[in-house]
Structures are given as structure tokens and as C-alpha cells.
Write a protein that holds these residues in place. Structure first.
Motif, PDB file in Angstrom:
ATOM      1  N   ASP A 172      -6.936  -3.846  -0.282  1.00  0.00           N
ATOM      2  CA  ASP A 172      -7.811  -2.725  -0.456  1.00  0.00           C
ATOM      3  C   ASP A 172      -7.679  -1.593   0.714  1.00  0.00           C
ATOM      4  O   ASP A 172      -6.410  -1.788   1.298  1.00  0.00           O
ATOM      5  CB  ASP A 172      -9.401  -2.760  -0.704  1.00  0.00           C
ATOM      6  CG  ASP A 172     -10.042  -3.348   0.673  1.00  0.00           C
ATOM      7  OD1 ASP A 172      -9.567  -2.855   1.763  1.00  0.00           O
ATOM      8  OD2 ASP A 172     -11.345  -3.705   0.689  1.00  0.00           O
ATOM      9  N   ASP A 173      -8.160  -0.643   0.780  1.00  0.00           N
ATOM     10  CA  ASP A 173      -8.089   0.515   1.672  1.00  0.00           C
ATOM     11  C   ASP A 173      -7.838   0.004   3.235  1.00  0.00           C
ATOM     12  O   ASP A 173      -7.002   0.636   3.886  1.00  0.00           O
ATOM     13  CB  ASP A 173      -8.916   1.731   1.529  1.00  0.00           C
ATOM     14  CG  ASP A 173      -8.637   2.551   0.572  1.00  0.00           C
ATOM     15  OD1 ASP A 173      -7.582   2.560  -0.362  1.00  0.00           O
ATOM     16  OD2 ASP A 173      -9.661   3.215  -0.002  1.00  0.00           O
ATOM     17  N   THR A 174      -8.506  -0.987   3.518  1.00  0.00           N
ATOM     18  CA  THR A 174      -8.792  -1.534   5.102  1.00  0.00           C
ATOM     19  C   THR A 174      -8.563  -2.858   5.179  1.00  0.00           C
ATOM     20  O   THR A 174      -7.998  -3.237   6.402  1.00  0.00           O
ATOM     21  CB  THR A 174     -10.092  -1.281   5.470  1.00  0.00           C
ATOM     22  OG1 THR A 174     -11.001  -1.782   4.812  1.00  0.00           O
ATOM     23  CG2 THR A 174     -10.352   0.258   5.469  1.00  0.00           C
ATOM     24  N   LYS A 184      -9.927 -12.820   4.789  1.00  0.00           N
ATOM     25  CA  LYS A 184      -9.478 -11.459   4.806  1.00  0.00           C
ATOM     26  C   LYS A 184      -9.359 -10.961   6.305  1.00  0.00           C
ATOM     27  O   LYS A 184      -9.723 -11.876   7.264  1.00  0.00           O
ATOM     28  CB  LYS A 184     -10.563 -10.315   4.249  1.00  0.00           C
ATOM     29  CG  LYS A 184     -11.653 -10.213   4.940  1.00  0.00           C
ATOM     30  CD  LYS A 184     -12.817  -9.228   4.229  1.00  0.00           C
ATOM     31  CE  LYS A 184     -13.944  -8.817   5.218  1.00  0.00           C
ATOM     32  NZ  LYS A 184     -14.521  -7.845   4.871  1.00  0.00           N
ATOM     33  N   ASP A 188       0.847  -1.247   0.023  1.00  0.00           N
ATOM     34  CA  ASP A 188       0.085   0.227  -0.020  1.00  0.00           C
ATOM     35  C   ASP A 188       0.998   1.315   0.026  1.00  0.00           C
ATOM     36  O   ASP A 188       2.211   1.240  -0.183  1.00  0.00           O
ATOM     37  CB  ASP A 188      -1.187  -0.100   1.229  1.00  0.00           C
ATOM     38  CG  ASP A 188      -0.359  -0.195   2.601  1.00  0.00           C
ATOM     39  OD1 ASP A 188       0.903   0.424   2.680  1.00  0.00           O
ATOM     40  OD2 ASP A 188      -0.991  -0.403   3.628  1.00  0.00           O
TER      41      ASP A 188
END
Length: 170
Positions: free
Chosen positions: A122-124, A148, A73
Motif C-alpha cells: 500500500d502507500d506505506t 507487514k 510502487d
């Protein structure tokens, strides 16, 4: 021994390739890039970076084990490997500038035959596939899973598994 060019950069405009890295013992086990650096998991069990324009490799994390998957990220690099002294798989991260390695998740591996195959973010959350490998995977339909966990750590969530008809992703 003779070194072989193992990493080159090619510009989108179709110009000539630019040699970046030459080593005779290089074994690439994962690579990602951002605008400034190329990040690799090398055969010496380390995660390293080098400028996209070329230059020296800098070690960011030592003894990362035989990892599976490498993703990123804006601030961290993430990978999976077996936990030390355990049959469990772990998901780990390190800052892109280096620093202490953090374990984000411990993934139970009751049969000692499951491996994390691929990682995505993803973002989180961190997402991964897992399944058997080698002879344990032969004729074993429905032995995979997609899971996840939050990037900062937390509960593991199974999104799909053998009950949903997920095949071995290996």
C-alpha cells in the motif's frame, strides 16, 4: 536451438499481439508493468526491464537470488529471497531506474522451512504471506502467516498466523 516467443503484448482493443521478447532459456519468476516498462525477474537471477513497446532488456539488479514475488510502487521494485549466508528470508528493493539493492526487512526463519510466498504494497507498507514448502508443508495445517513492515524498513508486524487459523499459503 530454436527461440520461442515468451512475451507478447496484446492491446485492449483486441488487435493483433505484438512480440516483445524471444529467448530459449527464459524462465520467468515474476513480472510487473507500469505505463513505460515491463519489469521481470529472469532465470539468470537478475531483475530487468524493457519498454512496453519492445526493445532491449536492461539489467537493474544483479544476483537477486531465487526470489519470490515481485511488486512495485511508483519508484521501486520489491522482491523476497533468502539472505546470503543465512536461513532468514529478506525483502529487498531497487529503484526502477536501477542502482544499489537495499534490504528492507529481515524475516526470521527459525525452522529453515518457511518461504515468503507473495508480496503486496500500500502507500506505506509491504505485506507478505509466508509458509512452508515442499514436503514440510504436507499435512501441516496452520503453518502460514501474514505480516507487514514499513516500506522504508522497520519493525515486522504479524497480522495473522497459525493461532488465527492461517493455513499454509503454498
Amino acid at each position: 536451438s530454436q527461440s520461442t516467443m515468451v512475451l507478447q503484448r496484446v492491446n485492449f482493443d483486441g488487435g493483433a499481439s505484438v512480440p516483445l521478447l524471444s529467448r530459449c532459456t527464459f524462465v520467468l519468476h515474476g513480472m510487473v508493468a507500469d505505463d513505460a516498462y515491463i519489469y521481470i525477474r529472469d532465470g539468470d537471477l537478475k531483475i530487468k526491464r524493457m519498454p512496453v513497446s519492445g526493445g532491449a532488456l536492461q539489467t537493474l539488479a544483479d544476483d537477486v537470488g531465487a526470489c519470490c514475488g515481485l511488486t512495485q510502487d511508483d519508484t521501486h521494485l520489491y522482491w523476497a529471497r533468502r539472505e546470503s549466508g543465512s536461513t532468514n528470508n529478506g525483502i529487498f528493493r531497487v529503484l526502477k531506474t536501477g542502482g544499489p539493492v537495499e534490504q528492507v526487512a529481515s524475516v526470521p526463519n527459525f525452522e529453515n522451512t518457511y518461504y515468503i510466498r507473495a508480496l503486496a504494497l500500500d502507500d506505506t507498507h509491504i505485506f507478505w504471506t509466508e509458509g512452508k514448502t515442499g514436503i514440510e508443508a504436507i499435512d501441516q495445517p496452520g503453518v502460514g502467516a501474514v505480516r507487514k513492515t514499513p516500506k522504508a524498513g522497520g519493525a515486522l508486524v504479524t497480522l495473522a498466523d497459525n493461532g488465527d487459523g492461517i493455513e499454509n499459503p503454498g
